[in-house]
Design a protein around this motif. Structure first.
Motif, mmCIF file in Angstrom:
data_model
loop_
_atom_site.group_PDB
_atom_site.id
_atom_site.type_symbol
_atom_site.label_atom_id
_atom_site.label_comp_id
_atom_site.label_asym_id
_atom_site.label_seq_id
_atom_site.Cartn_x
_atom_site.Cartn_y
_atom_site.Cartn_z
ATOM 1 N N ALA A 1 0.869 -1.171 0.000
ATOM 2 C CA ALA A 1 0.000 0.000 0.000
ATOM 3 C C ALA A 1 0.911 1.227 0.000
ATOM 4 O O ALA A 1 1.726 1.390 0.899
ATOM 5 C CB ALA A 1 -0.895 0.003 1.230
ATOM 6 N N VAL A 2 0.806 2.053 -1.004
ATOM 7 C CA VAL A 2 1.654 3.251 -1.060
ATOM 8 C C VAL A 2 1.287 4.172 0.090
ATOM 9 O O VAL A 2 0.116 4.316 0.465
ATOM 10 C CB VAL A 2 1.476 3.974 -2.409
ATOM 11 C CG1 VAL A 2 2.249 5.287 -2.427
ATOM 12 C CG2 VAL A 2 1.932 3.069 -3.547
ATOM 13 N N GLY A 3 2.313 4.773 0.669
ATOM 14 C CA GLY A 3 2.076 5.665 1.796
ATOM 15 C C GLY A 3 2.950 6.897 1.725
ATOM 16 O O GLY A 3 3.359 7.331 0.641
ATOM 17 N N VAL A 4 3.258 7.445 2.891
ATOM 18 C CA VAL A 4 3.981 8.705 2.939
ATOM 19 C C VAL A 4 5.026 8.637 4.047
ATOM 20 O O VAL A 4 4.838 7.993 5.079
ATOM 21 C CB VAL A 4 2.996 9.873 3.180
ATOM 22 C CG1 VAL A 4 2.345 9.768 4.548
ATOM 23 C CG2 VAL A 4 3.660 11.214 2.985
ATOM 24 N N LEU A 5 6.143 9.302 3.810
ATOM 25 C CA LEU A 5 7.251 9.370 4.763
ATOM 26 C C LEU A 5 7.203 10.727 5.446
ATOM 27 O O LEU A 5 7.311 11.770 4.785
ATOM 28 C CB LEU A 5 8.565 9.176 4.009
ATOM 29 C CG LEU A 5 9.811 8.787 4.810
ATOM 30 C CD1 LEU A 5 9.608 7.460 5.525
ATOM 31 C CD2 LEU A 5 11.013 8.698 3.867
ATOM 32 N N LEU A 6 7.034 10.701 6.769
ATOM 33 C CA LEU A 6 6.892 11.924 7.555
ATOM 34 C C LEU A 6 7.939 11.982 8.667
ATOM 35 O O LEU A 6 8.348 10.938 9.185
ATOM 36 C CB LEU A 6 5.506 11.984 8.214
ATOM 37 C CG LEU A 6 4.275 12.029 7.315
ATOM 38 C CD1 LEU A 6 3.031 11.853 8.172
ATOM 39 C CD2 LEU A 6 4.223 13.334 6.556
ATOM 40 N N PRO A 7 8.351 13.173 9.080
ATOM 41 C CA PRO A 7 9.191 13.275 10.280
ATOM 42 C C PRO A 7 8.408 12.753 11.488
ATOM 43 O O PRO A 7 7.187 12.927 11.572
ATOM 44 C CB PRO A 7 9.465 14.778 10.404
ATOM 45 C CG PRO A 7 9.177 15.343 9.054
ATOM 46 C CD PRO A 7 8.108 14.486 8.465
ATOM 47 N N GLU A 8 9.095 12.110 12.425
ATOM 48 C CA GLU A 8 8.417 11.570 13.599
ATOM 49 C C GLU A 8 7.735 12.656 14.429
ATOM 50 O O GLU A 8 6.779 12.386 15.169
ATOM 51 C CB GLU A 8 9.416 10.810 14.478
ATOM 52 C CG GLU A 8 9.885 9.504 13.847
ATOM 53 C CD GLU A 8 10.859 8.754 14.729
ATOM 54 O OE1 GLU A 8 11.407 9.369 15.675
ATOM 55 O OE2 GLU A 8 11.078 7.557 14.479
ATOM 56 N N LEU B 1 6.255 10.399 -1.031
ATOM 57 C CA LEU B 1 5.517 9.191 -1.391
ATOM 58 C C LEU B 1 6.465 8.003 -1.297
ATOM 59 O O LEU B 1 7.594 8.055 -1.797
ATOM 60 C CB LEU B 1 4.962 9.318 -2.806
ATOM 61 C CG LEU B 1 3.814 10.329 -2.969
ATOM 62 C CD1 LEU B 1 3.590 10.640 -4.444
ATOM 63 C CD2 LEU B 1 2.542 9.782 -2.344
ATOM 64 N N CYS B 2 6.023 6.910 -0.674
ATOM 65 C CA CYS B 2 6.929 5.792 -0.448
ATOM 66 C C CYS B 2 6.159 4.487 -0.305
ATOM 67 O O CYS B 2 4.931 4.473 -0.172
ATOM 68 C CB CYS B 2 7.771 6.029 0.805
ATOM 69 S SG CYS B 2 6.813 5.873 2.341
ATOM 70 N N LYS B 3 6.928 3.364 -0.326
ATOM 71 C CA LYS B 3 6.392 2.074 0.070
ATOM 72 C C LYS B 3 6.730 1.910 1.558
ATOM 73 O O LYS B 3 7.908 1.992 1.920
ATOM 74 C CB LYS B 3 7.040 0.933 -0.729
ATOM 75 C CG LYS B 3 6.476 0.782 -2.143
ATOM 76 C CD LYS B 3 7.129 1.683 -3.139
ATOM 77 C CE LYS B 3 8.541 1.256 -3.466
ATOM 78 N NZ LYS B 3 9.160 2.070 -4.532
ATOM 79 N N PRO B 4 5.759 1.680 2.421
ATOM 80 C CA PRO B 4 6.074 1.554 3.851
ATOM 81 C C PRO B 4 6.952 0.354 4.194
ATOM 82 O O PRO B 4 7.378 0.222 5.338
ATOM 83 C CB PRO B 4 4.678 1.410 4.497
ATOM 84 C CG PRO B 4 3.746 2.060 3.535
ATOM 85 C CD PRO B 4 4.314 1.730 2.185
ATOM 86 N N SER B 5 7.232 -0.490 3.232
ATOM 87 C CA SER B 5 8.128 -1.622 3.463
ATOM 88 C C SER B 5 9.595 -1.223 3.347
ATOM 89 O O SER B 5 10.470 -2.087 3.500
ATOM 90 C CB SER B 5 7.818 -2.744 2.465
ATOM 91 O OG SER B 5 7.910 -2.271 1.127
ATOM 92 N N LEU B 6 9.891 0.044 3.097
ATOM 93 C CA LEU B 6 11.280 0.463 2.960
ATOM 94 C C LEU B 6 12.009 0.354 4.297
ATOM 95 O O LEU B 6 11.388 0.288 5.360
ATOM 96 C CB LEU B 6 11.390 1.869 2.399
ATOM 97 C CG LEU B 6 11.335 3.078 3.351
ATOM 98 C CD1 LEU B 6 11.717 4.331 2.597
ATOM 99 C CD2 LEU B 6 9.969 3.226 3.987
ATOM 100 N N LEU B 7 13.339 0.334 4.242
ATOM 101 C CA LEU B 7 14.156 0.213 5.444
ATOM 102 C C LEU B 7 13.869 1.376 6.389
ATOM 103 O O LEU B 7 13.829 2.531 5.960
ATOM 104 C CB LEU B 7 15.637 0.224 5.060
ATOM 105 C CG LEU B 7 16.649 -0.061 6.174
ATOM 106 C CD1 LEU B 7 16.556 -1.516 6.610
ATOM 107 C CD2 LEU B 7 18.060 0.253 5.693
#
Length: 323
Positions: free
Chosen positions: A171-178, A247-253
């Motif tokens: 599921a495509v998602g998003v990379l956000l600062p914590e 935009l990212c794949k949440p399975s990334l490292l």
């Protein structure tokens, strides 16, 4: 002057572009150099191949004859070169493995599993943003396998003896600062509409993903603002600085200081595929390599514990069923 394949390629390029100037650009030549080459070709063949005026370049009767032969000859020669390359690989040793990939979270895990089982093999990797480039390299025998992704239900490029096997669905998602307010929520997902006023970033790619993203945003009630299309490192810099959401794949490292979250309702999805040529030596290990890729994808998903838990409630996502 003897006619060479490069001359036929130049003639075809001019015909396809409809202009010597445009053809020169596509061939990486200066326009005067291509014009001079065309004059030499025409002199060798005894007549003009194109009528040229302010509207461009159009083939003459002689040009049509040359183009008809060139369009048969050039693909035949390329096919011969590809077949010779594959045969050379088959007759050579199988002590190497060449894997291409496009921003794949699976590549590292696949290489690790192969290298563990075949410690004597020399593994080489090639990264690209273009599915077409990787497919051409497989056809030409310069890659054994390729890890690619396609948007949603889109199909990978077909033909030329390349086989594609599904590995898993992200599921495509998003990379956000914590520290981002949305990253602190406990739902484990982000509403696309909640990011309507943000700037976006994504790695370069091809296919229908850009259109699918715009469609998903429209359904969420907004049009995306600035979209930076750049490399992976720059995307991470933009995300860490809070200048854009990526935009990212949440399975990334996992990346310190950043959190990868899927979009609620999974409006965008990414299918991971492994490909090889059905007549290459790589086909002999295709089932094993597919298993490595599936295991690598499963492990990649497991690195993001909230995402793995979220996927348990999303039918059809995660590793692909065995074929």
């Amino acid at each position: 002057m003897d006619l060479e394949l490069r001359h036929l390629k130049a003639v075809c390029a001019i015909a396809e572009a409809g202009s010597v100037t445009k053809a020169a650009s596509s061939l990486g030549l200066a326009q005067p150099a291509l014009t001079a080459q065309l004059h030499r070709i025409e002199h060798a063949l005894g007549g003009s191949l194109f009528e040229r005026d302010w509207r461009g370049a159009r083939p003459t009767a002689l040009g049509e004859v040359v183009l008809a032969r060139a369009r048969v000859l050039l693909p035949a020669v390329k096919g011969l070169q590809d077949e010779v390359t594959r045969l050379a690989c088959i007759e050579g040793s199988l002590d190497h493995c060449r894997i291409g990939a496009i921003n794949s979270p699976i590549l590292g895990g696949l290489v690790h599993r192969f290298a563990t089982d075949y410690p004597q093999a020399h593994v080489m990797t090639h990264t690209s943003w273009s599915v077409s480039e990787l497919m051409d390299m497989i056809v030409a025998g310069r890659l054994d396998y390729a890890l690619i992704g396609v948007c949603g239900t889109a199909l990978p490029p077909s033909g030329q003896g390349v086989v594609w096997r599904s590995v898993g669905l992200d599921a495509v998602g998003v990379l956000l600062p914590e520290v981002h307010p949305l990253a602190a929520r406990h739902a484990g997902e982000v509403e696309l509409a909640d990011l309507a006023l943000t700037r976006w970033a994504a790695t370069r790619g091809e296919g229908c993903f850009a259109e699918c993203f715009a469609t998903a945003c429209a359904r969420a009630g907004f049009a995306p603002h600035t979209i930076y299309e750049t490399d992976v490192v720059s995307c991470l810099d933009l995300a860490q600085a809070g200048d854009a959401v990526v935009l990212c794949k949440p399975s990334l490292l996992p990346i310190p200081g950043l959190r990868a979250l899927p979009f609620a309702g999974a409006p965008l999805r990414w299918r991971h595929l492994l490909g090889w040529h059905q007549e290459s030596p790589a086909a002999l290990l295709a089932e094993r390599m597919t298993r490595y890729a599936v295991e690598a994808f499963d492990a990649a998903v497991g690195r993001n514990h909230p995402y793995a838990a979220w996927l348990e409630h999303q039918p059809g996502f995660g590793v692909a069923p065995a074929e």
